[in-house]
Design an enzyme around this catalytic site. Structure first.
Site, PDB file in Angstrom:
ATOM      1  N   GLU A 153      52.431 -25.749 -19.986  1.00  0.00           N
ATOM      2  CA  GLU A 153      51.904 -26.221 -21.267  1.00  0.00           C
ATOM      3  C   GLU A 153      52.123 -25.074 -22.257  1.00  0.00           C
ATOM      4  O   GLU A 153      51.306 -24.164 -22.362  1.00  0.00           O
ATOM      5  CB  GLU A 153      50.421 -26.573 -21.174  1.00  0.00           C
ATOM      6  CG  GLU A 153      49.903 -27.204 -22.458  1.00  0.00           C
ATOM      7  CD  GLU A 153      48.475 -26.831 -22.805  1.00  0.00           C
ATOM      8  OE1 GLU A 153      47.921 -27.457 -23.717  1.00  0.00           O
ATOM      9  OE2 GLU A 153      47.928 -25.901 -22.196  1.00  0.00           O
ATOM     10  N   ASP A 205      48.107 -24.200 -17.389  1.00  0.00           N
ATOM     11  CA  ASP A 205      47.432 -24.418 -18.659  1.00  0.00           C
ATOM     12  C   ASP A 205      47.594 -23.199 -19.573  1.00  0.00           C
ATOM     13  O   ASP A 205      47.612 -22.057 -19.115  1.00  0.00           O
ATOM     14  CB  ASP A 205      45.941 -24.672 -18.384  1.00  0.00           C
ATOM     15  CG  ASP A 205      45.144 -24.930 -19.640  1.00  0.00           C
ATOM     16  OD1 ASP A 205      45.436 -25.916 -20.332  1.00  0.00           O
ATOM     17  OD2 ASP A 205      44.230 -24.134 -19.939  1.00  0.00           O
TER      18      ASP A 205
END
Length: 621
Positions: A363, A310
């Site tokens: 990401e 993330d």
């Protein structure tokens, strides 16, 4: 400490190369001097005194004072007669007469159910797995030339049960969610973070128990059963992993031993303003040990098949979301976060060495070069990067009225300009359907009569475009409300035919994607894609070929983003090839009107319905 920490282990720890630190730190049931008990070990180099406290010693900090190894800053002690599920914390003092404070164990395998935060003793070493066949086949299944279609899930809100809308347990999810995903035909489930987190609205992205699957849905063996059932049904599991920042909860990692231990000492590097959290200090060996060990831990103890990292952009840049004067440059005067960059390279190199076939996803929302290039060639080493450019361009285009769509063809064509620069996943994720962003069905203007066809068209486009596929839960049946973590998806919508039609379409698209080599075999090769219409013949109408390694094995996609009924569309590939239509998103089976899709072989044309997608295949294939 010397008998459990050899000179080699000390060296590895101090170099930040102790990549299975969870085997040493935390609470481990052992037998010492013929006595059953638990050995506790914690990293707190700047503490004056550390004790382990719990019900077993009436939370008395003087009862079980730990021994410190000055070379590493690790504290350890053995406590006899401590059983599984015993509750404990560490009591830390910064000076002889300083007041003590309590901290949870960063390496705990189980945490109390929120809002409680204590750690619990748990033995992870006695689960009998039955997924050997999956693990044996995993590396082959997860190669970049294989179909990878990901169903992104928040376990607490996929579906709830009963009058009080209670959570499904891991074992209930192993039945209901796994059956659903298997029936739909996704290859993978991606779980938003399941590591323990105290605050529900953080969605799991503010982690306090990095080594503990959340107690909201059951215990560690329950979660392992869920993973096992996924594998035994041919489904891989990807976890969202959060090494970019951690929350400032009092009993968590913040100022763990009374000093900025896991976080940066420099206030300009410590703070992640967007989320009110702290940034890990990747320059410290103990922090690297913690995070790298955590990545291996999920693959080792839970057989996880991939980690989606993330907020990689927030890690790469020192000035991420900061104004001038709010950040400190690196030693060369630049804004690149050198320690984080090196950490990401170490992470990917380690993962691919220790667990070949386990995938890593970034990401990453900027144009950072080489995210999926090998570390030995200067890249970050990820297997895949989320294609945020494709997502933004596509959803911006879908939100346009038809007049603008005729003008802004670049929103559809431009992503192919950089499609080979990385290995991509095409994400239609939770971030695009949360508060104020609208669900996918309402991304297009107009009424339902236009919105449902547009959504079906979007899905055909996603499946045809090069890149692996990701869809957030609910999108597959046209969820009509924005996603929120505190309620179930609107499953009652499947009582209505338009929603059932969208679900049938996505299921058929997934089946098409899995069986047609042309849709996945050459995702990252120029030979796998060819434009045949760039949207200029008829404004808003595009076509392209997707090709397998055998170029005669190909599919022709025709996408009409306009509101025009195209009576005689004549794509170039019709010359010399007899095609058959294998999918028409305007079929009544999918909720359409059964327009278009019948080839006129006399004049080499095909009618294309408004807001529809066609997929054609050579007759002899």
């Amino acid at each position: 400490m010397d008998k459990i920490l050899s000179d080699k282990k000390k060296w590895l720890w101090n170099e930040g190369k102790y990549h299975r630190a969870y085997e040493l730190l935390g609470a481990h049931p052992v037998k010492e001097d013929d006595m059953e008990g638990v050995r506790f070990t914690v990293w707190a180099p700047n503490a004056h005194r550390v004790s382990v406290v719990g019900d077993f010693n009436s939370w008395n900090g003087d009862a079980n004072i730990m021994d410190k190894d000055d070379d590493t800053g690790l504290w350890s002690t053995f406590v006899p007669h401590v059983d599984q599920w015993a509750i404990y914390k560490y009591e830390i003092k910064t000076a002889e007469h300083a007041p003590p404070f309590l901290k949870a164990d960063p390496y705990a395998y189980v945490s109390e159910l929120r809002p409680k935060v204590a750690s619990l003793v748990y033995d992870l070493d006695h689960y009998e797995w039955s997924d050997d066949q999956w693990l044996k086949e995993r590396e082959e299944r997860q190669k970049t030339d294989q179909p990878i279609s990901i169903y992104e899930v928040h376990l607490g809100s996929w579906r709830r049960k009963g009058e009080h809308q209670e959570y499904l347990t891991y074992r209930e999810l192993a039945d209901e969610l796994v059956s659903y995903v298997s029936e739909m035909g996704f290859t993978h489930i991606e779980l938003m973070p399941v590591a323990e987190h105290p605050f529900d609205p953080s969605w799991g992205y503010q982690v306090m128990g990095y080594f503990a699957p959340t107690s909201r849905f059951g215990d560690p063996d329950d979660f392992r059963y869920f993973v096992e059932q996924c594998h035994n049904n041919g489904i891989g599991i990807i976890l969202d992993w959060v090494p970019a920042h951690f929350p400032r909860d009092e009993q968590g990692l913040q100022m763990y031993d009374g000093s900025p231990l896991y976080e940066y000492e420099d206030p300009k590097r410590r703070e992640q303003k967007d989320w009110g959290t702290h940034i890990f200090d990747y320059g410290k060996a103990g922090v690297r040990n913690f995070l790298l060990s955590n990545a291996l831990f999920w693959c080792d103890k839970y057989h996880i098949d991939g980690l989606r990292v993330d907020a990689v952009a927030a890690m790469l840049y020192l000035d991420y979301s900061k104004e001038e004067g709010e950040w400190s440059p690196n030693k060369y005067g630049g804004h690149e976060h050198l320690e984080a960059i090196e950490f990401l390279k170490q992470f990917n190199a380690m993962m691919h060495k220790e667990y070949p076939g386990v995938l890593t996803f970034a990401e990453e929302s900027t144009s950072w070069p080489g995210v999926t290039h090998p570390t030995e060639h200067g890249g970050l080493g990820f297997d895949f990067k989320w294609n945020m450019g494709w997502m933004n361009d596509t959803l911006t285009y879908m939100e346009m009225g038809v007049d603008k769509r005729r003008v802004y063809a670049d929103n559809i064509t431009f992503p192919m300009v950089y499609s080979l620069s990385e290995k991509f996943v095409l994400p239609l994720s939770h971030d695009e359907v949360v508060h104020m962003k609208k669900p996918l069905i309402y991304k297009s203007p107009g009424e339902h009569e236009q919105q449902f066809p547009n959504l079906r068209l979007l899905f055909v486009y996603q499946m045809g475009h090069p890149g692996k596929k990701l869809l957030f839960m609910g999108g597959e049946f046209a969820q009509t409300s924005e996603w929120a973590e505190d309620r179930s998806l609107d499953w009652h919508l499947l009582e209505f035919e338009p929603h059932r039609g969208v679900k049938r379409l996505y299921k058929d698209l997934l089946s098409l994607y899995r069986r047609e080599a042309s849709l996945h075999e050459q995702d990252d090769r120029q030979e796998g894609f060819e434009w045949t219409d760039l949207g200029r013949t008829h404004g808003g109408v595009f076509s392209f070929l997707r090709k397998a390694k055998d170029p005669s094995n190909h599919l022709l996609f025709i996408l009409n983003f306009s509101d025009d009924m195209i009576g005689e569309y004549k794509p170039g590939p019709f010359q010399g090839v007899d095609y058959k239509v294998i999918l028409n998103s305007d079929s009544r089976f999918y909720g359409g009107d059964d327009r278009g899709g019948i080839i006129d072989r006399f004049n080499n044309s095909i009618p294309v319905a408004p807001f529809s997608g066609l997929v054609l295949k050579p007759e002899d294939k």
